[in-house]
Design an enzyme around this catalytic site. Sequence first.
Site, mmCIF file in Angstrom:
data_model
loop_
_atom_site.group_PDB
_atom_site.id
_atom_site.type_symbol
_atom_site.label_atom_id
_atom_site.label_comp_id
_atom_site.label_asym_id
_atom_site.label_seq_id
_atom_site.Cartn_x
_atom_site.Cartn_y
_atom_site.Cartn_z
ATOM 1 N N CYS A 157 0.839 -1.195 0.000
ATOM 2 C CA CYS A 157 0.000 0.000 0.000
ATOM 3 C C CYS A 157 0.879 1.252 0.000
ATOM 4 O O CYS A 157 0.657 2.175 -0.786
ATOM 5 C CB CYS A 157 -0.906 -0.009 1.223
ATOM 6 N N TYR A 188 2.421 12.679 -1.443
ATOM 7 C CA TYR A 188 2.784 11.293 -1.777
ATOM 8 C C TYR A 188 3.925 11.192 -2.789
ATOM 9 O O TYR A 188 4.460 10.102 -3.007
ATOM 10 C CB TYR A 188 1.549 10.535 -2.260
ATOM 11 N N GLU A 230 -5.981 -3.063 -2.980
ATOM 12 C CA GLU A 230 -5.741 -1.631 -3.154
ATOM 13 C C GLU A 230 -6.379 -1.141 -4.458
ATOM 14 O O GLU A 230 -6.981 -0.061 -4.508
ATOM 15 C CB GLU A 230 -4.235 -1.366 -3.165
#
Length: 559
Positions: A157, A188, A230
């Site tokens: 993840c 991110y 995911e």
Amino acid sequence: MATAAGEGSAARRFWIGSKKESVFASYTPFMVCLAAGKLDMDTFRNFIAQDVFFLRAFSHAYEMAEECSDDDDAKAAINELRKAVLDKLKVYDSVVQEWGIDPTKEIIPNPATLKYTEFLLATADGKIEGGKGAGKIVTPFEKTKVAAYTVGAMTPCIRLYAFLGKELQFHMQYEGNGHPYKKWVDTYSSESFEARASQIEELLDKLSVSLTGEELEIIEKLYHRAMELEIEFYNAQPIVQPVVVPFTKLHEAANHLAIFSDFDLTCTVLDSSAILAEIAILSAFKAGQSGTDNLSAQRLPSDMRNSWDALSRQYTEEHEQCIESLLPSEQAKAFDYESLCKNLEQLSNFEKRTNCRVIELGLLKGIHLEDIKKAGERLILQDGCREFFQKVIKIKEKLNVDCHILSYCWCADLIRSAFSSVGCTDDFSIHSNEFDYEESVSTGEIVRTMESPMDKVKTFRSILASLSSEKKHLSVYIGDSVGDLLCLLEADVGIVIGSSISLRRVGEQFGVSFVPLYPGLIRKQREVPSEDSLVWNGLSGVLYTASSWTEIHAFLFGA
């Protein structure tokens, strides 16, 4: 440098093995709309809320993994990662209000979110398929295994988020600060988040060192399962706007989807002519040993190889000359399909002369049909090709899809056998040349129906013309060479796979644009104001390039 970067790293090996899943994640409607900066704000708010629920489960799983670990360094690393999640939750509490989210409101997880969090917490509790249940864990070493399993289910993840963050950052770099979700993407794609991904990969490697091969296989299965969950998480985000992916979403079962593909070097790793040449040489060797001539004057295998090598050199040399001769002196300022068709006639004549030469030399005489079928069964296909066509079969009836293979291959039986070996018997229409046989042994003659770009596009048009005029139809063509160029351009969507220099040279000289598939889809998503504007048209002069069959699969069908 983090251990995860090393060749012997289990975490690195698992990530490389998940390349397909990372592509599928990039091509989800949610990610494409996010990359385009056109994601509906309510969808983004829902995603953030689900992510907060997700992070809370992560924090709890870290806590459980820390309790299982017997190594002080591992405990410290897990604790540090847990603190990072808690800090992230605090940051979310302060910034979610910017996106219109009430941090005090109860979050109701959607089924996909629950599926992943329940899987993760069950793993942390020792409920692992192939491993011992929590009630049976006795020794500290067995607890350490559960810590490794838990981290193995969490690592993908974080690594996937880091991968997608960089991917999104790359595609929004030309927009400056205008992207509505820049802050989220910056988080991110940051060096600090990459460091966090490397940290958990390093931890996974550390916890995996003392495990057996069987236990490592369990972690690998958990890793891949987490990747799948995911992707389900991204796909579960409610998309209310028109979206360009997956392509089949545009296609209603009442209409018709025609998928066309070349075969040699599009589907295969090796060109079929080289394979048939090897079979012919082997047949000459067998004939020499048995003393039979199998319809041909007996020839030494060495003579056969020399003839094939000479033919191959001549073909390569003359093909390059032919390509040079058909290029106009100046590059077209706009897409010029008419001139392209006219100039490709030269290539058509060249390909036909080559086939005549093969027949006149008798190089394909004496080949047994059974040997061709065996070679087809062993044919190596490009990565992802098998899965792509198996998916076509799966959705064929439901979505009213037809699949056609258009190929210059001298022997359609080789193609049939290749697709039969991957479970695609009788599901596709093969349009290619055929061997002439006498008692299942080739005579050296070829029934020639597909020799040139003109033959391919004529067949392509004929197939589309045969479809019901009462239904709308969409067409996709996948190819890799100059011989596919006309079909690629006439299809509603033309996808080039591979890196043919001659294809690009010819195309660009006649005004064809080659656009990488993913950036092309992001650009198209930015231009979509309504469902009716989602139009793909042939002869636009734009072809999309894909690096793999997995990319094509993700675009057309999704995960």
